[in-house]
Design a protein around this motif. Sequence first.
Motif, PDB file in Angstrom:
ATOM      1  N   MET A 151       0.858  -1.176   0.000  1.00 39.24           N
ATOM      2  CA  MET A 151       0.000   0.000   0.000  1.00 39.24           C
ATOM      3  C   MET A 151       0.895   1.228   0.000  1.00 39.24           C
ATOM      4  SD  MET A 151      -2.981  -1.160   2.742  1.00 39.24           S
ATOM      5  CE  MET A 151      -4.196  -0.010   2.091  1.00 39.24           C
ATOM      6  N   GLY A 152       0.780   2.029  -1.082  1.00 42.35           N
ATOM      7  CA  GLY A 152       1.628   3.193  -1.225  1.00 42.35           C
ATOM      8  C   GLY A 152       2.615   3.009  -2.353  1.00 42.35           C
ATOM      9  N   THR A 153       2.936   4.100  -3.040  1.00 40.32           N
ATOM     10  CA  THR A 153       3.814   4.014  -4.214  1.00 40.32           C
ATOM     11  C   THR A 153       4.933   5.044  -4.161  1.00 40.32           C
ATOM     12  OG1 THR A 153       2.300   5.482  -5.422  1.00 40.32           O
ATOM     13  CG2 THR A 153       1.986   3.102  -5.709  1.00 40.32           C
ATOM     14  N   GLY A 154       5.280   5.516  -2.954  1.00 39.42           N
ATOM     15  CA  GLY A 154       6.331   6.509  -2.819  1.00 39.42           C
ATOM     16  C   GLY A 154       7.724   5.904  -2.854  1.00 39.42           C
ATOM     17  N   ALA A 155       8.703   6.709  -2.417  1.00 41.08           N
ATOM     18  CA  ALA A 155      10.110   6.315  -2.522  1.00 41.08           C
ATOM     19  C   ALA A 155      10.423   5.051  -1.726  1.00 41.08           C
ATOM     20  CB  ALA A 155      11.001   7.466  -2.068  1.00 41.08           C
ATOM     21  N   ILE A 156       9.943   4.969  -0.474  1.00 43.89           N
ATOM     22  CA  ILE A 156      10.278   3.806   0.350  1.00 43.89           C
ATOM     23  C   ILE A 156       9.619   2.556  -0.200  1.00 43.89           C
ATOM     24  CG2 ILE A 156       8.382   4.135   1.995  1.00 43.89           C
ATOM     25  CD1 ILE A 156      11.985   2.940   2.787  1.00 43.89           C
ATOM     26  N   ALA A 157       8.435   2.685  -0.789  1.00 44.41           N
ATOM     27  CA  ALA A 157       7.777   1.533  -1.412  1.00 44.41           C
ATOM     28  C   ALA A 157       8.618   1.015  -2.577  1.00 44.41           C
ATOM     29  CB  ALA A 157       6.382   1.916  -1.890  1.00 44.41           C
ATOM     30  N   HIS A 178      -1.506  -0.984  -4.166  1.00 44.85           N
ATOM     31  CA  HIS A 178      -2.635  -0.093  -3.921  1.00 44.85           C
ATOM     32  C   HIS A 178      -2.164   1.343  -3.787  1.00 44.85           C
ATOM     33  CE1 HIS A 178      -5.271   2.317  -1.284  1.00 44.85           C
ATOM     34  NE2 HIS A 178      -6.225   1.759  -2.006  1.00 44.85           N
ATOM     35  N   SER A 179      -2.904   2.246  -4.399  1.00 47.60           N
ATOM     36  CA  SER A 179      -2.716   3.676  -4.229  1.00 47.60           C
ATOM     37  C   SER A 179      -4.077   4.340  -4.329  1.00 47.60           C
ATOM     38  CB  SER A 179      -1.781   4.239  -5.308  1.00 47.60           C
ATOM     39  OG  SER A 179      -1.744   5.662  -5.246  1.00 47.60           O
ATOM     40  N   TYR A 199      -4.582  -1.455  -7.840  1.00 45.10           N
ATOM     41  CA  TYR A 199      -5.874  -1.144  -7.212  1.00 45.10           C
ATOM     42  C   TYR A 199      -5.871   0.287  -6.687  1.00 45.10           C
ATOM     43  CZ  TYR A 199      -6.853  -6.208  -6.913  1.00 45.10           C
ATOM     44  OH  TYR A 199      -7.078  -7.533  -7.189  1.00 45.10           O
ATOM     45  N   ASP A 200      -7.036   0.931  -6.776  1.00 41.20           N
ATOM     46  CA  ASP A 200      -7.232   2.182  -6.054  1.00 41.20           C
ATOM     47  C   ASP A 200      -8.336   2.033  -5.017  1.00 41.20           C
ATOM     48  OD1 ASP A 200      -9.507   2.109  -7.620  1.00 41.20           O
ATOM     49  OD2 ASP A 200      -9.231   4.101  -8.504  1.00 41.20           O
ATOM     50  N   ASP A 201      -8.828   0.810  -4.837  1.00 42.69           N
ATOM     51  CA  ASP A 201      -9.873   0.497  -3.872  1.00 42.69           C
ATOM     52  C   ASP A 201      -9.295  -0.435  -2.808  1.00 42.69           C
ATOM     53  OD1 ASP A 201     -12.208  -1.685  -3.139  1.00 42.69           O
ATOM     54  OD2 ASP A 201     -12.982   0.360  -3.268  1.00 42.69           O
ATOM     55  N   GLU A 202      -9.304   0.018  -1.549  1.00 41.65           N
ATOM     56  CA  GLU A 202      -8.706  -0.778  -0.470  1.00 41.65           C
ATOM     57  C   GLU A 202      -9.393  -2.123  -0.289  1.00 41.65           C
ATOM     58  OE1 GLU A 202      -8.747   1.475   3.128  1.00 41.65           O
ATOM     59  OE2 GLU A 202      -6.914   2.586   2.646  1.00 41.65           O
ATOM     60  N   THR A 203     -10.727  -2.127  -0.358  1.00 45.23           N
ATOM     61  CA  THR A 203     -11.470  -3.363  -0.119  1.00 45.23           C
ATOM     62  C   THR A 203     -11.132  -4.416  -1.160  1.00 45.23           C
ATOM     63  OG1 THR A 203     -13.282  -2.109   0.892  1.00 45.23           O
ATOM     64  CG2 THR A 203     -13.768  -4.355   0.152  1.00 45.23           C
ATOM     65  N   ALA A 204     -11.082  -4.007  -2.418  1.00 42.68           N
ATOM     66  CA  ALA A 204     -10.752  -4.956  -3.487  1.00 42.68           C
ATOM     67  C   ALA A 204      -9.313  -5.442  -3.358  1.00 42.68           C
ATOM     68  CB  ALA A 204     -10.978  -4.297  -4.843  1.00 42.68           C
ATOM     69  N   ALA A 217      -0.752 -12.366   0.054  1.00 51.10           N
ATOM     70  CA  ALA A 217      -0.537 -13.178   1.255  1.00 51.10           C
ATOM     71  C   ALA A 217      -0.164 -12.328   2.461  1.00 51.10           C
ATOM     72  CB  ALA A 217       0.553 -14.214   0.997  1.00 51.10           C
ATOM     73  N   ALA A 218       0.367 -11.139   2.243  1.00 51.99           N
ATOM     74  CA  ALA A 218       0.751 -10.220   3.313  1.00 51.99           C
ATOM     75  C   ALA A 218       0.812  -8.824   2.719  1.00 51.99           C
ATOM     76  CB  ALA A 218       2.105 -10.606   3.911  1.00 51.99           C
ATOM     77  N   VAL A 219       0.707  -7.816   3.571  1.00 54.08           N
ATOM     78  CA  VAL A 219       0.653  -6.434   3.104  1.00 54.08           C
ATOM     79  C   VAL A 219       1.752  -5.609   3.761  1.00 54.08           C
ATOM     80  CG1 VAL A 219      -0.738  -4.320   3.039  1.00 54.08           C
ATOM     81  CG2 VAL A 219      -1.831  -6.543   2.658  1.00 54.08           C
ATOM     82  N   TYR A 220       2.410  -4.794   2.951  1.00 56.40           N
ATOM     83  CA  TYR A 220       3.388  -3.819   3.433  1.00 56.40           C
ATOM     84  C   TYR A 220       2.770  -2.431   3.257  1.00 56.40           C
ATOM     85  CZ  TYR A 220       7.534  -0.763   3.154  1.00 56.40           C
ATOM     86  OH  TYR A 220       8.448   0.252   3.320  1.00 56.40           O
ATOM     87  N   ILE A 221       2.666  -1.675   4.333  1.00 54.21           N
ATOM     88  CA  ILE A 221       2.075  -0.335   4.305  1.00 54.21           C
ATOM     89  C   ILE A 221       3.189   0.696   4.216  1.00 54.21           C
ATOM     90  CG2 ILE A 221       0.759   1.368   5.611  1.00 54.21           C
ATOM     91  CD1 ILE A 221      -0.872  -0.929   6.778  1.00 54.21           C
ATOM     92  N   ALA A 222       3.188   1.478   3.149  1.00 54.28           N
ATOM     93  CA  ALA A 222       4.218   2.492   2.921  1.00 54.28           C
ATOM     94  C   ALA A 222       3.578   3.816   2.519  1.00 54.28           C
ATOM     95  CB  ALA A 222       5.191   2.015   1.843  1.00 54.28           C
ATOM     96  N   THR A 223       2.497   4.148   3.172  1.00 56.19           N
ATOM     97  CA  THR A 223       1.750   5.372   2.895  1.00 56.19           C
ATOM     98  C   THR A 223       2.227   6.482   3.831  1.00 56.19           C
ATOM     99  OG1 THR A 223       0.078   4.550   4.425  1.00 56.19           O
ATOM    100  CG2 THR A 223      -0.285   4.127   2.080  1.00 56.19           C
ATOM    101  N   PRO A 224       1.698   7.718   3.698  1.00 56.12           N
ATOM    102  CA  PRO A 224       2.071   8.780   4.642  1.00 56.12           C
ATOM    103  C   PRO A 224       1.784   8.387   6.087  1.00 56.12           C
ATOM    104  CG  PRO A 224       1.035   9.732   2.712  1.00 56.12           C
ATOM    105  CD  PRO A 224       0.898   8.252   2.570  1.00 56.12           C
TER     106      PRO A 224
END
Length: 337
Positions: free
Chosen positions: A1-7, A26-27, A45-50, A58-65
Amino acid sequence: MGTGAIAGLFAADLGLLPQARIAAVHSRSQDKAQAFADRLSATAYDDETAFLADPAVAAVYIATPNHLHAAQALKVIAAGKPVLIEKPIALKSGDVEAIAQASRERGVFAMEALWSRFLPAVRAVREQLAAGRIGDVRRIRADLSYAHPQEPGSRFFDPVLGGGAAFDLGVYPLSLVLHLLGEPQAVSGRWLAAASGVDLRSEFRLDYPQAVAELSCGFDRNGTNRFLIEGTRGALLIETPFLKAQRLSFVSDPVRASAVYERGQGLATRFLDRIPKAGRRSEVFAFPGHGLQFQAEAVMAAVRAGETRCATMPLSESAAVLRIIETVLAQPPAGRG
């Protein structure tokens, strides 16, 4: 989740792990998600639920603000997916406790992405301290500072986005000290305010029964960015930049180690630091990529073992770091920069 530099860095380092692949991105912007996903042959994806319902994830990495981390982590846990949350895991210690509770109740893995703890050099520090190489630890000193101009719209200074030096930089030295010494008996410190009201610079003092940690971070200068551990029989110095620890030095004389810690970072200094000297021995712990792969390996191992936490980076210590920051920032600023 997130598409910035750290992602982008994390995605690149996952390429070093043969058993890992990126299934989806996801963004909030479909265009950004698609551009990122196209480089990885992943679904956008731009929809979190989908996104969270995709069985390929299988697992999620969160790299958002920063301000989005806690709420998104809770959504991921509710979806039953293991989650790795970029630092700071949250902006309030209470939010970390909510994440830990949800993780326990759902039986889902959750961890803060404080990747420095997993680097080979930091593992070596723990091993050498346990072996008594420098005797009893008496003092830890560290500074992590990178100059950033106070420009309008900068995420570093936006209070809504969770800006401030403590959240962006201070979590690194604070987390490493807790990793080495545990939680302190007492906390004190001071901070200087930026024009936006967030901390431009923060200083922390952590008191232990037989040791003290003196830490600082800031956007007002470029620091030497070293991490010094002084003991009764010598010192260990994680060389610049310690958050990416690749060079570890043992110095037999703590006074000399303190002088090395304090001096600047010019080219001549960096060259001289690499020349062997009596009473100082250095080890290099080089690695490919940016160093984010080691925390990913730890998450993979824990999830495959059916664990909901990682002993190297427990959520209790993520909450403790934020409580320290809250204690210091609750004081009026010592000045403005």
